[in-house]
Design a protein around this motif. Sequence first.
Motif, short mmCIF file in Angstrom:
data_model
loop_
_atom_site.label_atom_id
_atom_site.label_comp_id
_atom_site.label_asym_id
_atom_site.label_seq_id
_atom_site.Cartn_x
_atom_site.Cartn_y
_atom_site.Cartn_z
N CYS A 160 -14.05 7.17 -16.48
CA CYS A 160 -13.38 8.46 -16.70
C CYS A 160 -12.74 8.55 -18.09
O CYS A 160 -12.51 9.65 -18.58
N ALA A 161 -12.45 7.41 -18.70
CA ALA A 161 -11.85 7.40 -20.03
C ALA A 161 -12.74 8.11 -21.05
O ALA A 161 -12.26 8.68 -22.02
N ALA A 162 -14.05 8.12 -20.81
CA ALA A 162 -15.01 8.77 -21.71
C ALA A 162 -15.23 10.25 -21.38
O ALA A 162 -16.06 10.90 -22.00
N SER A 163 -14.46 10.78 -20.42
CA SER A 163 -14.57 12.19 -19.99
C SER A 163 -16.01 12.62 -19.72
O SER A 163 -16.53 13.51 -20.39
N PRO A 164 -16.67 12.00 -18.73
CA PRO A 164 -18.08 12.31 -18.47
C PRO A 164 -18.34 13.60 -17.68
O PRO A 164 -19.48 14.03 -17.55
N CYS A 165 -17.30 14.23 -17.19
CA CYS A 165 -17.47 15.41 -16.33
C CYS A 165 -17.45 16.72 -17.13
O CYS A 165 -16.99 16.76 -18.26
N LYS A 166 -17.92 17.79 -16.47
CA LYS A 166 -17.95 19.11 -17.09
C LYS A 166 -16.52 19.69 -17.14
O LYS A 166 -15.61 19.19 -16.51
N ASP A 167 -16.36 20.82 -17.87
CA ASP A 167 -15.05 21.45 -18.06
C ASP A 167 -14.38 21.87 -16.76
O ASP A 167 -13.17 21.85 -16.65
N HIS A 168 -15.15 22.28 -15.76
CA HIS A 168 -14.59 22.77 -14.49
C HIS A 168 -14.49 21.66 -13.44
O HIS A 168 -14.38 21.93 -12.26
N GLN A 169 -14.53 20.40 -13.91
CA GLN A 169 -14.46 19.25 -13.01
C GLN A 169 -13.43 18.24 -13.51
O GLN A 169 -13.05 18.27 -14.66
N ASN B 140 -12.30 7.91 -10.80
CA ASN B 140 -12.81 6.56 -11.00
C ASN B 140 -12.90 5.86 -9.64
O ASN B 140 -11.99 5.93 -8.83
N THR B 141 -14.03 5.19 -9.38
CA THR B 141 -14.22 4.41 -8.15
C THR B 141 -14.62 3.00 -8.55
O THR B 141 -14.94 2.75 -9.72
N ASP B 142 -14.61 2.07 -7.63
CA ASP B 142 -15.00 0.69 -7.92
C ASP B 142 -16.43 0.63 -8.42
O ASP B 142 -17.36 0.94 -7.67
N GLY B 143 -16.61 0.28 -9.68
CA GLY B 143 -17.93 0.13 -10.27
C GLY B 143 -18.64 1.43 -10.59
O GLY B 143 -19.78 1.42 -11.03
N SER B 144 -17.97 2.57 -10.42
CA SER B 144 -18.60 3.85 -10.69
C SER B 144 -17.55 4.94 -10.90
O SER B 144 -16.39 4.65 -11.17
N PHE B 145 -17.97 6.18 -10.79
CA PHE B 145 -17.06 7.34 -10.87
C PHE B 145 -17.75 8.53 -10.22
O PHE B 145 -18.95 8.50 -9.97
N SER B 146 -16.97 9.57 -9.94
CA SER B 146 -17.57 10.82 -9.45
C SER B 146 -16.84 12.00 -10.09
O SER B 146 -15.68 11.89 -10.47
N CYS B 147 -17.57 13.09 -10.23
CA CYS B 147 -17.00 14.33 -10.78
C CYS B 147 -16.71 15.27 -9.62
O CYS B 147 -17.58 15.54 -8.80
N LYS B 148 -15.47 15.74 -9.55
CA LYS B 148 -15.05 16.64 -8.47
C LYS B 148 -14.71 18.00 -9.06
O LYS B 148 -14.17 18.08 -10.17
N ALA B 149 -14.98 19.06 -8.32
CA ALA B 149 -14.71 20.42 -8.78
C ALA B 149 -13.21 20.70 -8.84
O ALA B 149 -12.46 20.28 -7.96
N CYS B 150 -12.79 21.40 -9.88
CA CYS B 150 -11.40 21.84 -10.00
C CYS B 150 -11.11 22.90 -8.94
O CYS B 150 -12.01 23.57 -8.44
N ASP B 151 -9.84 23.08 -8.63
CA ASP B 151 -9.39 24.13 -7.71
C ASP B 151 -9.82 25.50 -8.26
O ASP B 151 -9.90 25.69 -9.47
N ALA B 152 -10.09 26.47 -7.38
CA ALA B 152 -10.53 27.81 -7.79
C ALA B 152 -9.51 28.51 -8.68
O ALA B 152 -9.85 29.40 -9.45
N SER B 153 -8.24 28.10 -8.60
CA SER B 153 -7.18 28.74 -9.39
C SER B 153 -7.12 28.20 -10.82
O SER B 153 -6.34 28.68 -11.62
#
Length: 102
Positions: free
Chosen positions: A5-14, A18-31
């Motif tokens: 996550c330090a490299a900011s791999p997600c899109k602007d609306h996500q 960080n997870t063990d050995g990986s990461f995931s991108c989650k959607a931001c709140d609608a607001s």
Amino acid sequence: DLDECAASPCKDHQYCLNTDGSFSCKACDASCVGCTGEGSEKCKTCASGYVKEDEKCTDLDECNLPEKVCTEQNQDCVNTSGSYKCVCSEGFEDKDGTCVQT
């Protein structure tokens, strides 16, 4: 564990989770327009129709603004999440964009 996550791999609306050995991108709140984490209190800025209140982006009730948003005769304002809609008052129906008595 490498923090991808330090490299900011997600899109602007996500946001990055960080997870063990990986990461995931989650959607931001609608607001939110951009966020740093889960929920309306992690917004970078508030989306249109939302206002920052107590450190959270909350729905702006356009129907309670001093200036009326529904200006047609026999029309009521209904607040929706992030917006509003104008509907004909009880006893009236929409005929070609005008509220006429039923």
